[in-house]
Enzyme design. Structure first.
Site, short mmCIF file in Angstrom:
data_model
loop_
_atom_site.label_atom_id
_atom_site.label_comp_id
_atom_site.label_asym_id
_atom_site.label_seq_id
_atom_site.Cartn_x
_atom_site.Cartn_y
_atom_site.Cartn_z
N CYS A 1 0.83 -1.20 0.00
CA CYS A 1 0.00 0.00 0.00
C CYS A 1 0.87 1.25 0.00
O CYS A 1 1.52 1.55 -0.99
CB CYS A 1 -0.97 -0.05 1.18
SG CYS A 1 -2.31 1.15 1.05
N HIS B 1 -3.45 -5.51 1.28
CA HIS B 1 -2.73 -5.67 2.55
C HIS B 1 -2.64 -7.14 2.96
O HIS B 1 -3.54 -7.62 3.67
CB HIS B 1 -3.48 -4.93 3.66
CG HIS B 1 -3.31 -3.45 3.61
ND1 HIS B 1 -2.29 -2.80 4.26
CD2 HIS B 1 -4.02 -2.49 2.98
CE1 HIS B 1 -2.38 -1.48 4.05
NE2 HIS B 1 -3.43 -1.28 3.27
N GLU C 1 -0.99 -8.51 5.26
CA GLU C 1 -0.95 -8.70 6.73
C GLU C 1 -2.36 -8.74 7.31
O GLU C 1 -2.56 -9.22 8.41
CB GLU C 1 -0.08 -7.61 7.38
CG GLU C 1 -0.72 -6.25 7.56
CD GLU C 1 -0.74 -5.38 6.30
OE1 GLU C 1 -0.45 -5.91 5.20
OE2 GLU C 1 -1.08 -4.18 6.39
#
Ligand SMILES: Nc1ncnc2c1ncn2[C@@H]1O[C@H](COP(=O)(O)OP(=O)(O)O)[C@@H](O)[C@H]1O
Ligand SMILES: [Mg+2]
Lengths: 241, 749, 87, 87
Positions: free
Chosen positions: A87, A204, A206
């Site tokens: 990002c 993302h 994560e």
């Protein structure tokens, strides 16, 4: 022993998220490194996390790209180490000229937070080597400026060099206008450099690394980090031999 | 400051008046207490601190009636946020704020700085902000002005919350013409921290140094003040913004720096600067501990030249915090602030003498006991039951709609009921990797906690019902919040309230305010859950016609989910499952979406809650959920049971067939049965083999419950006496529900 | 008179006494850290360049001014809005 | 020559091939729907106004041009950047 750095800029806000997943889920030794403290290339891999470095002022990633830490990162990329920009991290890599193109304001002119489907277009990067080509991953996006752009000549070059790593796709695994959340050129969600060791993506991983947080209970985002671990193993084995 | 900031009517022109903007009694009280006439600076400080804004002078005695104690409550009302112990050394903090008047003028900046304000409160306790929720109220969606406000408020919240990395995980929105010019923009913030690292807003130790940290002090928010400094009056409207400019980037740095200092345990006390600025922050932090503070204004970093002492003392510039630090830790603090490149100034120290002494260099410009400044004399208010209530109590019954399916479609596309995805798509609701149950998935959001438990959060209000009956309307608001918590398997642990009303000097307004507090207190006492904080906002009225807003108490509540509780969402999950209803449906149509949206009818009997049974009901539902036999669950609220079912159906892409005659009810008409908003009701989906035991487990406790239908692969279908009374294809219902808001907002770039 | 086409610029920025966090950040973190100390101040704003058909520059300007107010291209409580005909 | 202070404007906008969704949306959804059909085109950009100390307008302009390139005030892959001394 290998060690990963998550680089923290003023305004990073997914730094702790990436750190937690790397340390506790992927279980790889990882440091959170304040950008001013990253003076030497002493890590085996670098993650530039999401967020709003310098408030996204001027343009997402533009000011952080001038941080001296980016020189260190550049050295690492030249040395062939894995570098991942998530990002805002992707935006920084683009603004620093380490990755090609530009990441512009979403075509819909609004911030978009949603789960997307991504098709893996290339498995040659240290962040996709565990994937199968054409495999779909479900990973969320959350950004205001995620419209990947570059001119036609460069796009052709990107294609030729197999630098497109991820595309937004629909339920049937096809890149369509409807499945493109931000107006990105050719539904591009992630790219790599020519050598393949640097990857930037808007989604993302994560946030999709724990089943409990995922829409489909599948930790698809882990694949990105696990691939990185595997790329270490390969290098280490290579060195041992 | 007890329960944080309240806004007052703001005349955005700066007027020059001689007398301080205080009542005659307040002026007499001040002179008597101080035994002299306060000087210009002191008057300005008293004006700021004794505003309704900071002092709660109209509401304090009443607020004491709310239960605020409980085994998990570490810090209750009276501090910047409530603190709840969640086990294993962890605490959760909770607070609610609004920014109504600024948002009415500059919806983008007003809403954004509103987020900034409540985040500061959470930070003040030394806890990390981990979630936001945003209860919003606007005029009718048909109005261009409303759409402009709505669009910019959502953008303002999004840009601020997203930038500082705090997920907005829930909220609600209500549209009603009473909010056309005075929209309500509330923000709830939840924090997470360690019990042993909590910091309080108290200056306990004389000798501690006072640091002012964050943004510079400018002339922001200084308005209508009596001292009318010439500099202020001279600057014309065209140069000075009427509102604050949000700076989420600086806020993010302040958050990280302060949490780093908290982690190093070098902060002795802390206070955010909001309404009333330094005056409020310093007087309260000293008064709480019975100490004094002495500062030198020459040390305050100002953003504009020639700022007068009074201006510095009441400036409301954003992104500022007051920190108390021991001399021996000064270096450490400064290092952290330098790392994050945050401005700071050592402005003074804590003293023993309980006086607030403001110097400019060697000259003392203000001197008064901190307690005296911090505590305004209460203002007695009178209350009178509004006359309009009688007219609202009895309204003629509307005609039965000819086409109930069409009525349901119209309800689904009413902005009050339609999908709120357009809002929460713009909010980063995932940052922080905690959001287990996301916006739109269930009645409450759920966040992962560090200790295996998880945290459910919800917020609710219902101005339409509170207008028709402020007592039962408010009881219903609290009940819905608690039903939303147990609907996701959470045990409610704490609430905060936000009471938004018109002018408290109007006895009718004040009566509704009292009723709302009585309602919240009764409900919380009945279920045994404390209120750990809140806020009051008066003077909310339409700037054109001076009409007060509808009474708008808003509740935010949190609950704990044990690790073994299964995750249950509201989307229907499997064909062939049974649908069970829990709770009784009555002719309680007052303030319902059906009356107001379909029939344009305001009034009638507002839903009531059986306070004797409520706790039993909540417990029973929680037990059922924990047993793991529930496949999906939704509380029945706005739009009644027809709407609740349609929502479950559309979200799960499954049909339903319901025999309406089997629903436990005391209604006199079919439309009432379908659309009544009777409280404390739920729809449960379960496998057929579990139906009977679930239904019986409720019935045994005297709670009405029945199997009413099944999940199908068809559309939405209601039967009565074996006749189909409603049938709607899924995609039609889905379109009505999901497209209403985006379509209305399309034209707004 | 036959209408001609004019280019009109609209600049929207925060009021002059209000803060401009974007301009401040660009100034401090990019320009000064980049060594350009000759730059003493930076303000950031939004620019809209419109092509407008009108019979005179004055008419073009007035039309754009009116639409900026009408359509809330800016919020007078927070911003200033400049309209200028550039060609 | 003693240095004076100049105001320099920098305008950054998307290259035309990169499209300008903001300009397009303002044009179609706001201006045309608002009835201002005399407006035939809208482009949106970012404006930075800098105060610069220099000994001549030309020097001021050059300095700003240089810093725009150096510090990547714009991304050449997608933007065009205009620099002009206004006073
Ligand atoms: N203003 C808002 N901000 C963020 N999320 C919102 C907002 N309004 C509604 N939502 C979310 O949309 C979903 C549906 O809200 P609502 O229609 O109020 O639910 P219900 O009718 O089930 O109580 C919830 O998850 C809620 O948190
Ligand atoms: Mg609900």
């Amino acid at each position: 022993m290998v060690k990963v750095a998550v680089v923290q800029f003023p305004g990073s806000n997914c730094d702790l998220d990436a750190l937690e997943i790397l340390q506790k889920t992927v279980k790889v030794p990882t440091d959170l490194v304040w950008h001013k403290d990253l003076k030497e290339d002493q890590y085996d891999a670098y993650v530039l996390p999401g967020g709003f470095s310098y408030g996204d002022y001027l343009r997402a990633g533009a000011i952080a790209a001038t941080s001296p830490s980016l020189e260190t990162i550049r050295e690492a990329t030249v040395a062939g180490k894995p570098v991942l920009g998530i990002c805002n991290g992707f935006q920084i890599l683009v603004e620093a000229g380490i990755l090609l193109g530009a990441v512009l304001r979403n075509a819909g002119l609004r911030f978009v937070c949603k789960w997307t489907r991504l098709r893996v277009e290339s498995t040659r990067t240290p962040f996709t080597n565990l994937a199968k080509k054409g495999q779909t991953l479900r990973i969320p996006i959350a950004h205001n400026e995620g419209r990947y752009y570059l001119d036609n000549d460069q796009l052709a070059e990107l294609e030729r060099n197999k630098q497109i790593v991820l595309r937004y796709v629909n339920e049937t695994n096809i890149p369509t206008k409807d499945s493109n959340p931000n107006g990105s050129l050719d539904n591009i969600a992630g790219i790599c450099n020519k050598e393949g060791n640097v990857m930037g993506l808007m989604p993302h991983p994560e946030r999709a690394s724990l089943p409990i947080l995922s829409l489909n209970n599948q930790p698809d985002g882990r694949l990105i980090f696990d691939s990185m671990i595997r790329s270490f193993e390969n290098t280490v084995e290579g060195e041992n031999r | 400051m007890t329960r944080s900031v309240i806004e007052e009517p703001q005349s955005w022109t700066l007027v020059e008046v001689q007398k301080p903007n205080l009542t005659d009694e307040e002026i007499r009280y001040a002179v008597k207490k101080l035994q002299r006439e306060p000087n210009e600076v002191e008057w300005a400080m008293l004006e700021a601190q004794w505003s309704e804004h900071c002092s709660y002078k109209s509401s304090k005695p009443l607020l004491k009636r709310l239960p605020s104690k409980g085994p998990r409550v570490l810090v209750g009302p009276g501090f910047d946020a409530g603190v709840i112990y969640i086990g294993d050394g962890w605490v959760v903090t909770l607070h609610i704020e609004s920014h109504n008047h600024p948002s009415a003028i500059d919806p983008y900046g007003g809403a954004a700085t509103g987020v900034g304000g409540v985040v500061r409160d959470i930070l003040s306790l030394g806890t990390r902000p981990i979630a936001l929720l945003d209860p919003l109220r606007f005029g009718s969606m048909d109005s261009l002005h409303t759409r402009w406000l709505f669009d910019n408020v959502v953008r303002g919240i999004a840009d601020y919350g997203n930038c500082i990395g705090v997920p907005t995980v829930g909220g609600e929105v209500e549209f009603d013409t009473f909010f056309e010019r005075n929209c309500l923009v509330d923000v709830v913030c939840v924090g997470l921290g360690r019990k042993d690292k909590l910091v309080l807003g108290e200056a306990r130790d004389p000798g501690d140094l006072v640091y002012l940290v964050g943004g510079r002090t400018g002339r922001d928010g200084i308005r209508g003040a009596s001292f009318a400094s010439k500099t202020l009056a001279e600057k014309s409207d065209t140069e000075r913004s009427a509102v604050q400019v949000p700076d989420p980037f600086t806020k993010k740095l302040v958050i990280e720096a302060i949490l780093e200092a908290v982690d190093a345990k070098i902060i002795q006390g802390m206070k955010d600067l909001g309404g009333g600025g330094l005056t409020c922050g310093l007087s309260e932090i000293a008064a709480k501990a019975g100490t004094g503070i002495e500062i030198d204004l020459n040390r305050v970093q100002t953003r504009e030249p020639n700022m007068q002492p009074a201006e510095i003392m009441i400036s409301e510039s954003q992104e500022r915090m007051v920190l108390l630090v021991r001399e021996e830790n000064e270096r450490k603090l400064v290092n952290i602030l330098n790392k994050w490149e945050i401005g700071y100034a050592k402005i003074g120290h804590v003293t023993r003498d309980s006086l607030l002494i403001i110097r400019r260099g060697n000259e003392v410009v203000a001197k008064a006991p901190a307690k005296f400044v911090a505590e305004a004399p209460p203002v007695p208010r009178s209350a009178k039951r509004p006359e309009y209530l009688d007219a609202l109590a009895e309204v003629p019954e509307p005609a039965m709609p000819e086409d109930l399916a069409q009525t349901l479609i119209e309800l689904l596309s009413s902005p009050n009921i339609a999908s709120k995805e357009w809002i929460y798509r713009q909010y980063d609701h995932e940052v922080g990797i905690r959001t287990i149950v996301k916006p739109g998935q269930a009645d409450s959001a759920i966040l992962r906690l560090p200790n295996k438990r998880s945290l459910a959060l919800t917020t609710g209000g219902n101005s339409k019902q509170c207008y028709v009956d402020s007592y039962w309307g408010t009881v219903g608001v609290v009940s819905e919040a608690f039903c939303n918590l147990v609907a996701v398997g959470a045990e409610p642990v704490a609430a905060v309230d936000h009471l938004q009303f018109g002018n408290p000097g109007n006895p009718e307004v004040y009566w509704t305010f009292k009723e709302a507090i009585r309602a919240i207190a009764n409900y919380l006492n009945a279920v045994g859950v404390p209120c750990v904080g809140g806020k009051v906002s008066f003077y909310n009225e339409d700037s054109m016609n001076r009409r007060a807003i509808k009474p708008s108490p808003v509740i935010a509540a949190i609950g704990l989910v044990e690790s073994k509780t299964p995750k249950v969402l509201q989307a229907l999950s499997r064909e062939g499952d049974d649908l069970i209803v829990v709770g009784n449906t009555s002719d309680e149509m007052g303030g319902s979406e059906y009356y107001e949206h379909i029939h344009k009818l305001v009034g009638g009997r507002v839903p009531r809650v059986n306070l004797k049974k409520e706790k039993t009901l909540l417990r029973a539902l929680l037990r059922t959920l924990r047993r793991g036999d529930v496949e999906s669950l939704h509380d029945i609220s706005k739009g009644g049971l027809a709407v609740a079912l349609a929502e479950m159906s559309v979200q799960g892409h499954k049909g339903v067939t319901v025999d309406i005659d089997t629903v436990p009810n005391k209604t006199s008409r079919m439309d009432n049965l379908l659309f009544s908003e009777s409280r404390s009701r739920f729809f449960l989906e379960t496998k057929p083999k579990n139906s009977a035991s679930i239904v019986n487990s409720f019935k045994r406790l005297g709670i009405p419950s029945a199997k009413v239908g099944t999940v199908t692969d068809n559309g939405i279908e209601f039967l009565s006496k074996r006749q189909v009374i409603i049938t709607i294809p899924l995609d039609e219902a889905s379109r009505a529900w999901s497209e209403a808001i985006p379509r209305a907002m399309e034209a707004t770039p | 008179m036959s209408p001609a086409s004019f280019t009109v610029e609209v600049v929207v920025e925060n009021k002059s006494l209000a803060r401009d966090p974007e301009g401040e950040t660009i100034h401090h973190n990019l320009i000064l850290k980049g060594g350009y100390s000759q730059v003493t101040n930076v303000r950031a704003g939004k620019l809209l360049r419109m092509n407008v058909e009108a019979s005179s520059p004055g008419e073009a300007e007035q039309l754009v001014r009116k639409l900026c107010d009408d359509l809330r291209i800016y919020n007078p409580a927070a911003h200033v809005c400049q309209v200028r005909v550039v060609s």
